[in-house]
Design an enzyme around this catalytic site. Structure first.
Site, PDB file in Angstrom:
ATOM      1  N   GLU A  92      37.853  31.137  52.190  1.00 36.39           N
ATOM      2  CA  GLU A  92      38.818  31.896  51.408  1.00 36.39           C
ATOM      3  C   GLU A  92      39.797  32.559  52.369  1.00 36.39           C
ATOM      4  OE1 GLU A  92      37.081  34.572  48.623  1.00 36.39           O
ATOM      5  OE2 GLU A  92      35.466  33.179  48.144  1.00 36.39           O
ATOM      6  N   ASP A 111      39.192  45.102  46.667  1.00 37.29           N
ATOM      7  CA  ASP A 111      38.737  45.145  48.055  1.00 37.29           C
ATOM      8  C   ASP A 111      38.143  46.506  48.415  1.00 37.29           C
ATOM      9  OD1 ASP A 111      39.798  42.625  48.199  1.00 37.29           O
ATOM     10  OD2 ASP A 111      41.640  43.253  49.201  1.00 37.29           O
TER      11      ASP A 111
END
EC number: 4.2.1.20
Length: 255
Positions: free
Chosen positions: A46, A57
């Site tokens: 990724e 995140d």
């Protein structure tokens, strides 16, 4: 055929994926990281598109994005870096970022650049399903790009089955209802969640992410799903050790 579907035809257990932030720790580390992870046995990668306002995140990846942006990374540089290894890289790559980045860059231009880099799969965690169905599904299909949907412990069975029907790459099984980052051992509650998803007998490949940080959590996740994604733990490693010892990190997970 989508590069991940081709991979999954030949391997459907213990799939190892690593997320990394483009432009971290140094601006031009992207291709070195891809080549090193691929040559050491990671199945697919990724490629993170650093963003100033991420919603999924945790602090480790947020910090890496801040550093990468300060290093000068942007989508044009990422695409140029990926183009430079398109003819030599054999490891399937996907892009992970946020919808606003795609809109700001230009949807058609973003898709054209993905094709030019050999990218055929994207993860956009903030892409609403209704927006996908009414607009992006046709746009992505035009360029042969697959979209990966995420599910969490709170996702209803009805929505999971709808996502399963729409999926042609894999379903991203978020291990807990939280942001990215190590959480320690996989809990009994998470195992019950994995067992519930496994019992649904979905057609799609299932890959677990968020909180997979070492060999123990990777192996435990793979007991229930087809594979797992390591993100924050890898970011911490390259932040502390640079990109010259990536083989040591990978051996510690799948060696």
């Amino acid at each position: 055929m989508n590069s991940l579907k081709e991979l999954f035809k030949n391997k459907n257990k213990n799939l190892c994926s690593v997320y990394f932030t483009s432009g971290f720790p140094n601006l031009n580390d992207t291709t070195t990281i891809i080549e090193s992870l691929g040559s050491n046995g990671v199945d697919f990668l990724e490629v993170g598109m650093p963003y100033s306002d991420p919603m999924a995140d945790g602090p480790t990846i947020q910090h890496s994005s801040d550093v990468a942006l300060a290093n000068g990374i942007n989508l044009d540089i990422i695409f140029d870096q990926l183009k430079s290894i398109k003819d030599t890289n054999k490891t399937p790559l996907l892009l992970m970022g946020y919808l606003n980045q795609v809109i700001k860059y230009g949807e058609e231009k973003f898709c054209e650049q993905c094709v030019a880099c050999g990218i055929d799969t994207v993860i956009l965690p903030d892409l609403p399903m209704i927006e996908y169905e009414t607009h992006y599904q046709a746009l992505f299909a035009k360029y042969g790009i697959s979209n990966v949907f995420l599910i969490t412990p709170q996702t209803s069975e009805e929505r999971i089955r709808k996502i399963d029907a729409m999926t042609d790459a894999f379903i991203y099984v978020v291990a807990s209802a939280s942001i990215t980052g190590a959480k320690g051992e996989i809990s009994d509650q998470q195992i019950a969640y994995f067992e519930r998803i496994k019992a649904m007998n979905l057609k799609s490949t299932l890959i677990v992410g968020f909180g997979i940080s070492n060999k123990e959590t990777f192996n435990k996740a793979c007991e229930y799903m087809n594979g797992a994604i390591i993100g924050s733990a890898f970011i911490k490693f390259v932040g502390a050790n640079g990109v010259d010892k990536i083989d040591e990190f990978v051996k510690g997970i799948i060696g």
